[in-house]
Design a protein around this motif. Structure first.
Motif, PDB file in Angstrom:
ATOM      1  N   SER A   3      37.058  56.079  46.295  1.00 37.51           N
ATOM      2  CA  SER A   3      35.982  54.862  46.021  1.00 37.51           C
ATOM      3  C   SER A   3      35.906  55.210  44.520  1.00 37.51           C
ATOM      4  CB  SER A   3      34.505  55.513  46.558  1.00 37.51           C
ATOM      5  OG  SER A   3      34.161  56.615  46.264  1.00 37.51           O
ATOM      6  N   MET A   4      35.236  53.826  43.809  1.00 37.74           N
ATOM      7  CA  MET A   4      35.005  53.733  42.173  1.00 37.74           C
ATOM      8  C   MET A   4      33.863  53.006  42.256  1.00 37.74           C
ATOM      9  SD  MET A   4      37.610  52.059  39.551  1.00 37.74           S
ATOM     10  CE  MET A   4      37.144  52.240  37.531  1.00 37.74           C
TER      11      MET A   4
ATOM     12  N   LYS B  36      50.264  51.615  34.373  1.00 39.06           N
ATOM     13  CA  LYS B  36      50.279  51.441  35.988  1.00 39.06           C
ATOM     14  C   LYS B  36      49.142  52.130  36.279  1.00 39.06           C
ATOM     15  CE  LYS B  36      53.252  53.710  38.653  1.00 39.06           C
ATOM     16  NZ  LYS B  36      54.255  54.106  39.551  1.00 39.06           N
ATOM     17  N   VAL B  37      48.294  51.524  37.223  1.00 40.05           N
ATOM     18  CA  VAL B  37      46.996  52.169  37.705  1.00 40.05           C
ATOM     19  C   VAL B  37      47.228  51.701  39.234  1.00 40.05           C
ATOM     20  CG1 VAL B  37      44.548  52.334  37.778  1.00 40.05           C
ATOM     21  CG2 VAL B  37      45.670  51.648  35.778  1.00 40.05           C
ATOM     22  N   VAL B  38      46.901  52.905  39.962  1.00 44.34           N
ATOM     23  CA  VAL B  38      47.137  52.743  41.584  1.00 44.34           C
ATOM     24  C   VAL B  38      45.741  53.270  42.164  1.00 44.34           C
ATOM     25  CG1 VAL B  38      48.147  53.199  43.666  1.00 44.34           C
ATOM     26  CG2 VAL B  38      49.400  52.518  41.667  1.00 44.34           C
ATOM     27  N   LEU B  39      45.104  52.739  43.026  1.00 48.29           N
ATOM     28  CA  LEU B  39      43.846  53.148  43.635  1.00 48.29           C
ATOM     29  C   LEU B  39      44.220  52.945  45.215  1.00 48.29           C
ATOM     30  CD1 LEU B  39      42.109  51.762  41.177  1.00 48.29           C
ATOM     31  CD2 LEU B  39      40.640  53.551  41.950  1.00 48.29           C
TER      32      LEU B  39
ATOM     33  N   THR C  36      39.763  51.920  50.763  1.00 46.75           N
ATOM     34  CA  THR C  36      39.753  51.847  49.077  1.00 46.75           C
ATOM     35  C   THR C  36      38.547  50.915  48.544  1.00 46.75           C
ATOM     36  OG1 THR C  36      41.961  52.358  48.685  1.00 46.75           O
ATOM     37  CG2 THR C  36      40.942  51.082  47.012  1.00 46.75           C
ATOM     38  N   THR C  37      37.564  51.427  47.955  1.00 48.87           N
ATOM     39  CA  THR C  37      36.290  50.740  47.431  1.00 48.87           C
ATOM     40  C   THR C  37      36.692  50.728  45.900  1.00 48.87           C
ATOM     41  OG1 THR C  37      35.159  51.348  49.326  1.00 48.87           O
ATOM     42  CG2 THR C  37      34.156  50.485  47.437  1.00 48.87           C
ATOM     43  N   VAL C  38      36.556  49.518  45.213  1.00 50.40           N
ATOM     44  CA  VAL C  38      36.970  49.468  43.862  1.00 50.40           C
ATOM     45  C   VAL C  38      35.764  48.650  43.182  1.00 50.40           C
ATOM     46  CG1 VAL C  38      38.181  48.852  41.934  1.00 50.40           C
ATOM     47  CG2 VAL C  38      39.113  49.942  43.814  1.00 50.40           C
TER      48      VAL C  38
ATOM     49  N   SER D  38      41.852  49.020  54.720  1.00 50.84           N
ATOM     50  CA  SER D  38      40.688  47.938  54.256  1.00 50.84           C
ATOM     51  C   SER D  38      40.441  48.308  52.867  1.00 50.84           C
ATOM     52  CB  SER D  38      39.291  48.561  55.228  1.00 50.84           C
ATOM     53  OG  SER D  38      38.242  47.445  54.864  1.00 50.84           O
ATOM     54  N   VAL D  39      40.119  47.177  52.100  1.00 53.37           N
ATOM     55  CA  VAL D  39      40.014  47.080  50.654  1.00 53.37           C
ATOM     56  C   VAL D  39      38.786  46.377  50.594  1.00 53.37           C
ATOM     57  CG1 VAL D  39      40.897  46.680  48.398  1.00 53.37           C
ATOM     58  CG2 VAL D  39      42.517  47.107  50.153  1.00 53.37           C
ATOM     59  N   ASN D  40      37.705  46.954  49.473  1.00 51.08           N
ATOM     60  CA  ASN D  40      36.604  46.490  49.150  1.00 51.08           C
ATOM     61  C   ASN D  40      36.420  46.462  47.561  1.00 51.08           C
ATOM     62  OD1 ASN D  40      35.579  46.312  52.179  1.00 51.08           O
ATOM     63  ND2 ASN D  40      35.136  48.434  51.863  1.00 51.08           N
TER      64      ASN D  40
END
Length: 299
Positions: A190-191, A209-212, A223-225, A249-251
Motif C-alpha cells: 500500500s502507498m 524502473k519502479v515496481v509495486l 496492491t494499492t497505489v 487486485s489493484v487499486n
C-alpha cells in the motif's frame, strides 16, 4: 541506540590507494534507533561503506543511516528482521556522486511450527512519517532500493528517491517486474496519497524502473497505489522508464505519475491485475493521472 556511530574515511594522502568507507554490523534480537541517532559509513572519496543490521524479531529506526559516496560511489544499507522493519521519520541515504548505492529492507516473517497450533507471523515493512530513502547520483546512474516482506506500507509522506543524472535507478517494492527474479513476493503493498517514488533521470539518460507488486497467484494479494510514481527521461535527452503496479487486485484510484520523456520516447506504466473491469472511474484515473506516458492494462 542514541548518538553517532561513524566508520567513515577522510581525504587520502597524495598517492594513497582509493579508500572506502567502513562497515557497521549489528546483530541482535531487537534494535531501536532514536531520532537523534546516526549510523554513518559515508566516504569523501572512493566507495562508501556498508551498514548491516540483522535482528531475529523487530527493529524500529527513527534516525539517520548514511552510506553516502560524497565524491564517489554510494554504499549499501541492509536492514533485516523476522517480524517487523519499522521506519518512522528515518533517513536512509546511499547516494553517490559517481553512482548510487543500494538499500535493502527485508522482513521474512515467522513460519508456524509443525505439529503446533501456532500460526505463521507475516513479515512487515512499514515506512511512515516522512521517512526518506535515497540512492541518488548527481553525475551518474542512480542506485537500487529493494523492499521485501509479506505486508509493505508506504505511508504519511514517505519518499523514495532513485534519481540519477545519466539514468534513473531501480525501486522494487514487494517483487520485481512481472514477478521475475528472486525477491520475496508480497501479499499486500500500500502507498498513501502523500507518498512519492521517483526513479527519473535528471540530466541526459533514461528513466528507471519502479515496481509495486503483490503476488498475482495469491487470491488475497492487493496492491494499492494512491501516491505519485515517476520514472521520467532526462531533461536533455533519454527515454521514459518503466512502472508496474500489479497484484491479484489493484487499486489506484488516486495514483499520479509519469514515465514521460522531454526529448525521447515515452516509457510504460503497466497495470496487471488478475481480473479487472475498466469503468468510467478507472478510465478517468488513467487519463488524468497516468497519461504522461504509455499505459497498458493487462489482465
Amino acid at each position: 541506540q542514541t548518538g553517532v556511530i561513524a566508520a567513515n574515511n577522510t581525504l587520502p594522502q597524495v598517492g594513497a590507494a582509493v579508500q572506502t568507507g567502513g562497515q557497521i554490523d549489528i546483530q541482535a534480537t531487537t534494535y531501536t534507533q532514536s531520532a537523534d541517532a546516526t549510523l554513518d559509513v559515508s566516504s569523501l572519496v572512493g566507495v562508501a561503506g556498508s551498514v548491516n543490521i540483522v535482528v531475529s524479531d523487530a527493529m524500529s529506526i527513527s534516525g539517520q543511516v548514511l552510506a553516502n559516496g560524497l565524491g564517489g560511489l554510494g554504499g549499501s544499507i541492509q536492514l533485516q528482521a523476522s517480524r517487523l522493519v519499522d521506519l518512522q521519520t528515518a533517513v536512509l541515504d546511499a547516494s553517490g556522486a559517481d553512482g548510487g548505492g543500494r538499500i535493502h529492507l527485508q522482513s521474512d516473517g515467522v513460519p508456524a511450527n509443525p505439529g503446533t497450533p501456532d500460526v505463521p507471523v507475516p513479515g512487515r515493512v512499514a515506512l511512515a512519517n516522512n521517512t526518506v530513502l535515497r540512492v541518488n547520483s548527481s553525475r551518474a546512474q542512480a542506485g537500487r532500493v529493494e523492499v521485501e516482506g509479506d505486508e509493505i506500507s508506504l505511508d504519511s509522506g514517505t519518499r523514495i528517491e532513485a534519481m540519477g543524472a545519466t539514468a534513473g535507478g531501480t525501486v522494487l517494492i514487494g517483487g520485481d517486474w512481472q514477478g521475475s527474479g528472486t525477491l520475496r513476493q508480497a501479499t499486500t503493498v500500500s502507498m498513501s496519497a502523500d507518498s512519492t517514488i521517483d526513479a527519473s533521470a535528471t540530466d541526459n539518460g533514461d528513466g528507471g524502473k519502479v515496481v509495486l507488486w503483490s503476488d498475482v497467484h495469491n487470491a488475497n494479494s492487493v496492491t494499492t497505489v494512491n501516491g505519485s510514481v515517476y520514472a521520467k527521461g532526462g531533461t536533455y535527452g533519454g527515454n521514459g522508464g518503466q512502472v508496474e503496479t500489479s497484484a491479484n487486485s489493484v487499486n489506484f484510484a488516486s495514483a499520479r505519475g509519469s514515465t514521460a520523456s522531454f526529448n525521447g520516447l515515452s516509457g510504460l506504466w503497466l497495470i496487471d491485475p488478475t481480473d479487472t473491469t475498466v469503468d468510467s472511474s478507472y478510465a478517468a484515473t488513467i487519463v488524468s493521472g497516468l497519461s504522461a506516458g504509455n499505459v497498458q492494462v493487462s489482465a
